[in-house]
Design a protein around this motif. Structure first.
Motif, PDB file in Angstrom:
ATOM      1  N   SER A 104       0.775  -1.176  -0.181  1.00  0.00           N
ATOM      2  CA  SER A 104       0.183   0.253  -0.334  1.00  0.00           C
ATOM      3  C   SER A 104       1.522   1.198  -0.084  1.00  0.00           C
ATOM      4  N   ALA A 151     -16.411  -5.079  -5.604  1.00  0.00           N
ATOM      5  CA  ALA A 151     -17.361  -3.997  -4.852  1.00  0.00           C
ATOM      6  C   ALA A 151     -18.583  -2.833  -5.537  1.00  0.00           C
ATOM      7  N   PHE A 198     -16.632  -5.706   3.882  1.00  0.00           N
ATOM      8  CA  PHE A 198     -14.931  -5.531   3.967  1.00  0.00           C
ATOM      9  C   PHE A 198     -14.312  -5.814   4.260  1.00  0.00           C
ATOM     10  N   VAL A 204     -10.965  -7.359  -2.155  1.00  0.00           N
ATOM     11  CA  VAL A 204     -11.464  -6.897  -2.393  1.00  0.00           C
ATOM     12  C   VAL A 204     -11.773  -6.398  -4.191  1.00  0.00           C
ATOM     13  N   ALA A 217     -12.971   2.435  -6.987  1.00  0.00           N
ATOM     14  CA  ALA A 217     -11.614   1.533  -6.573  1.00  0.00           C
ATOM     15  C   ALA A 217      -9.918   3.149  -5.117  1.00  0.00           C
ATOM     16  N   LEU A 220     -11.581   2.791  -2.138  1.00  0.00           N
ATOM     17  CA  LEU A 220     -10.807   1.161  -0.975  1.00  0.00           C
ATOM     18  C   LEU A 220      -9.485   1.442  -1.211  1.00  0.00           C
ATOM     19  N   LEU A 221      -8.770   1.704  -2.277  1.00  0.00           N
ATOM     20  CA  LEU A 221      -7.531   2.347  -2.152  1.00  0.00           C
ATOM     21  C   LEU A 221      -6.365   2.221  -1.018  1.00  0.00           C
ATOM     22  N   ALA A 224      -9.727   0.646   2.345  1.00  0.00           N
ATOM     23  CA  ALA A 224     -10.112  -0.974   2.843  1.00  0.00           C
ATOM     24  C   ALA A 224      -9.287  -1.333   3.378  1.00  0.00           C
ATOM     25  N   VAL A 228      -6.110  -5.222  -2.191  1.00  0.00           N
ATOM     26  CA  VAL A 228      -7.756  -4.974  -3.046  1.00  0.00           C
ATOM     27  C   VAL A 228      -6.850  -4.783  -4.987  1.00  0.00           C
TER      28      VAL A 228
END
Length: 233
Positions: A104, A151, A198, A204, A217, A220-221, A224, A228
């Protein structure tokens, strides 16, 4: 033959990504390419200084590849050392990859960053699916793995293909709020259930066309609690 590409910089986040990339490579029967990029950040520099930085980069890459070789069961592990921006190199490598896996954020990300610039750029611009590994603790092993969650409310075909494939490989259910009857018929071994929280998910999956700043998206990045996958054109 396509392979799995791992963006690796030696950070704890990239070690999590390495665990996930190894899992993907072994489940898919593909080789793994461990990629590391370096660049001199201060303008002109004597060759000796650049040489020291390159040797440090070689050591980081060697460490990642060595970890991969010693923790996998006979997996073919290759390396890619690049002088230049990491994000651009990973996008370039994605042309020939089945999947790119990144942490991440990495060593260069600001402490306040939730998702690093490299991860965000690669997820948005890659030519293949990208998994950004998020979440606490060792990944991807879990005593009770949760479902793969789609998602998007109106997912692209590429999103559903990828989500079903991941669920089949990991032997977990698929959770979605979309009508997936046609895909479920092609994957009879994958149980389909109503959309799940989630927080219970193994992975996801969201479409790349929703990776724009205001998209699903992108959110989520940033937020989440699990890895992802960003998929599609």
């Amino acid at each position: 033959m396509k392979h799995i590409v791992l963006g690796y910089d030696g950070s704890a986040f990239s070690m999590q990504a390495l665990d996930w990339a190894l899992d993907e490579a072994e489940l898919r029967g593909l080789s793994l390419t461990v990629a590391h990029a370096w660049q001199w950040p201060y303008g002109e520099a004597p060759e000796e200084a650049r040489s020291h930085l390159r040797k440090a980069a070689e050591h980081v890459l060697w460490h990642g590849a060595d970890c991969a070789r010693h923790t996998s069961s006979g997996l073919t592990v290759e390396t890619d050392l690049h002088e230049g921006p990491a994000a651009e190199r990973l996008v370039e490598l994605s042309h020939e990859a089945a999947l790119v896996v990144v942490g991440s954020r990495g060593l260069s990300a600001l402490p306040r960053a939730v998702v690093g610039s490299v991860a965000g750029y690669v997820a948005t611009h890659a030519h293949c699916p990208v998994i950004v590994v998020r979440g606490p603790g060792p990944l991807p092993a879990a005593s009770q793995p949760g479902p793969v969650v789609v998602a998007d409310r109106d997912p692209d075909a590429a999103v559903l293909d990828f989500a079903f494939e991941e669920a089949a490989l990991r032997r977990v259910p698929l959770a979605t709020s979309a009508d997936v009857t046609a895909w479920a018929a092609r994957h009879p071994g994958v149980p389909v259930q109503e959309a799940a929280d989630f927080g219970t998910a193994t992975l996801v999956v969201a479409g790349r066309r929703r990776a724009a700043p205001a998209g699903v998206a992108a959110s989520l990045l940033q937020h989440a609690p699990c890895p992802v996958a960003v998929v599609g054109g």
